[in-house]
Scaffold this active site. Structure first.
Site, mmCIF file in Angstrom:
data_model
loop_
_atom_site.group_PDB
_atom_site.id
_atom_site.type_symbol
_atom_site.label_atom_id
_atom_site.label_comp_id
_atom_site.label_asym_id
_atom_site.label_seq_id
_atom_site.Cartn_x
_atom_site.Cartn_y
_atom_site.Cartn_z
ATOM 1 N N HIS A 26 0.838 -1.203 0.000
ATOM 2 C CA HIS A 26 0.000 0.000 0.000
ATOM 3 C C HIS A 26 0.871 1.251 0.000
ATOM 4 O O HIS A 26 0.602 2.208 -0.742
ATOM 5 C CB HIS A 26 -0.917 -0.024 1.227
ATOM 6 N N GLU A 27 1.923 1.269 0.827
ATOM 7 C CA GLU A 27 2.804 2.437 0.882
ATOM 8 C C GLU A 27 3.567 2.613 -0.428
ATOM 9 O O GLU A 27 3.756 3.739 -0.906
ATOM 10 C CB GLU A 27 3.779 2.308 2.052
ATOM 11 N N HIS A 80 1.358 4.401 -2.872
ATOM 12 C CA HIS A 80 1.322 5.856 -2.707
ATOM 13 C C HIS A 80 2.497 6.493 -3.454
ATOM 14 O O HIS A 80 2.358 7.564 -4.060
ATOM 15 C CB HIS A 80 1.389 6.243 -1.234
ATOM 16 N N GLU A 98 -6.666 6.847 -1.234
ATOM 17 C CA GLU A 98 -6.543 5.599 -0.485
ATOM 18 C C GLU A 98 -7.064 4.426 -1.305
ATOM 19 O O GLU A 98 -6.490 3.337 -1.293
ATOM 20 C CB GLU A 98 -7.308 5.705 0.833
ATOM 21 N N ASP A 122 -5.009 1.206 -2.449
ATOM 22 C CA ASP A 122 -5.494 -0.151 -2.168
ATOM 23 C C ASP A 122 -5.441 -1.008 -3.426
ATOM 24 O O ASP A 122 -4.966 -2.155 -3.404
ATOM 25 C CB ASP A 122 -6.928 -0.118 -1.642
#
Length: 479
Positions: free
Chosen positions: A130-131, A134, A195, A199
């Site tokens: 997930h990071e 980003h 977000e 995801d």
């Protein structure tokens, strides 16, 4: 105080504002419009500056085995991600809070407490994926241009709050509050749509890396349940990654549509590192030893046997640690992490020469292995072989120039062999890595006063002085 300082740092790290994307269902096409605002190279330089601040303010978890595991896990995920610039740096923070973060320029931070919270390797991998998403979607670069005028003032205010909090926690929080209140960044760090994108991209990375996609909604549900244990203050991760029922349902539906790997069991490495975190963050070494004794008696799994060994070492029970080591099955004894732990056990028992000998053997088996090299350098230092230890630390500093702990240990060891110039130079690099530029420049002045300097020594120090001033000016412009 350390907890407060870390919270402030995390607020600072999330300070670049995001924006919503145009499409709810498709990941955005990465194009030149984002790079026109801030290039990947500019992001990289910004990330290096963030890293210096982080090293200087947040406590790092000095565990070369756990660090290597996390770095290996990130590199298992990274090739399957959409991250363009793969110059990634990882930080393992000595904080039992549940948190992970990503900063422009490829900086990934993980709290040791996150490993404690996850129940499977897939759950931990889902947070890291997930990071990375980003970073790949460059959420931090969105709307940066329109916020450019306000950003320096906001970041300067937060930096001031961090410094003030070291002496006055209430004053530091007041500075942070007023800065946040005066800024457009008074909402959550990420929009819901950002977000959702993270995801989706993260789950694609997770599946491509051989993990169960259902690990992501499982982790979301675990985080949501953690609210009850935190009262009015949720975990830091939830402050910037709000978890809702709809988000959990959305990720679960998506996971059901993706292929599931045949093997969903966590690796032994994950189980061993989780045991290391369990022992490290224990409130009482005696209590954690008793817990592992009971767990081992009930279920003598490999993880519980390893946990018993670790907890015996932590509690200073050297005879129990030795008998536990002798009783380990050969398959576990041969595992690199367990062999490295044997070095730690020998050192804790004062058997430093044996620790050095074992480290030498392991380097023959795993040439260039970073944690083995670090453990060997530490063992040499404790064995009183300071010349050899200094050589080992110096070699590590050349290969890993951004490892502040190596530089710190190098300066301490060089002091023991009366290498005054070497001490100065190691301290200079340490101060530069931790954004302590004035101290670095002062150390350069001290070094220049040493007797017996050659022309080449002076030229090297003067060159480093110019570079230190340039770095300080660059950070002033950035923040």
């Amino acid at each position: 105080m350390l907890q407060l300082r870390h919270i402030l740092i995390c607020m600072l790290l999330w300070a670049l504002p995001p924006t919503a994307q145009a499409n709810d269902y498709n990941l955005p096409q990465l194009n030149d419009s984002t790079s026109a605002t801030i290039s990947l190279q500019e992001e990289y330089r910004l990330g290096r500056s963030w890293s210096r601040i982080l090293r200087g303010q947040a406590p790092m978890l000095q565990d070369p085995i756990s660090y290597q595991y996390l770095e290996d896990l990130i590199w298992r995920l990274l090739p399957n991600s959409q991250v363009q610039d793969r110059r990634v740096s990882m930080f393992l923070l000595d904080n039992r809070g549940i948190n992970a973060f990503a900063v422009p320029g490829g900086v990934i931070g993980v709290n040791g407490g996150l490993i404690l919270t996850t129940e499977s390797e897939g759950e931990l991998a889902s947070v890291l994926a997930h990071e990375l998403a980003h970073l790949s979607q460059r959420h931090y670069a969105q709307r940066l241009e329109e916020e450019r005028k306000n950003r320096p003032m906001m970041l300067a205010g937060m930096l001031a709050g961090i410094l003030l909090a070291a002496a006055d926690s209430e004053g530091g929080m007041a500075v942070i509050s007023s800065t946040m209140g005066a800024s457009a960044y008074q909402q959550l760090a990420f929009s819901r749509r950002n977000e959702q994108e993270a995801d989706r991209a993260g789950m694609q990375t997770l599946v491509a890396s051989g993990f169960d996609p259902e690990a992501m909604p499982s982790m979301f549900a675990r985080l949501q349940r953690s609210y009850r244990f935190y009262g009015q203050k949720p975990p830091e991760f939830l402050l910037t990654h709000p978890v809702t029922e709809s988000r959990i349902a959305d990720s679960m539906n998506r996971a059901h549509q993706l292929p599931k790997p045949r093997n969903t069991e966590s690796s032994l490495e994950f189980q061993l590192v989780k045991a290391r975190m369990t022992v490290h963050f224990n409130e009482s070494s005696r209590k954690i030893l008793e817990q592992y004794q009971a767990a081992h008696k009930k279920n003598p799994s490999l993880a519980n046997q390893y946990g018993l060994l670790l907890s015996a070492i932590a509690d200073g029970q050297h005879q129990l640690a030795e008998s536990t080591w002798q009783s380990l099955p050969d398959s576990l004894k041969r595992h690199p992490y367990v062999q490295m732990t044997r070095i730690e056990q020998l050192q804790s028992a004062g058997q430093h020469q044996q620790a050095v000998a074992l480290a030498d053997q392991l380097l023959q088996l795993y040439p260039g292995n970073r944690p083995v090299r670090m453990l060997r350098a530490n063992a040499l230092h404790r064995a009183g072989q300071h010349q050899q230890a200094a050589s080992a630390y110096r070699s590590l500093s050349r290969d890993y120039p951004e490892d502040a702990e190596v530089l710190y240990q190098l300066s301490e060891t060089l002091g023991l062999i009366d290498d005054k110039l070497g001490v100065h130079e190691a301290r200079i690099e340490y101060f530069l890595l931790t954004a302590q530029f004035d101290l670095a420049l002062r150390q350069i002045e001290y070094a220049k006063r040493e007797k017996g300097l050659t022309g080449s020594d002076r030229a090297r120090l003067e060159q480093r002085e110019r570079e230190a001033k340039a770095l300080r000016e660059e950070m002033k412009q950035q923040f």
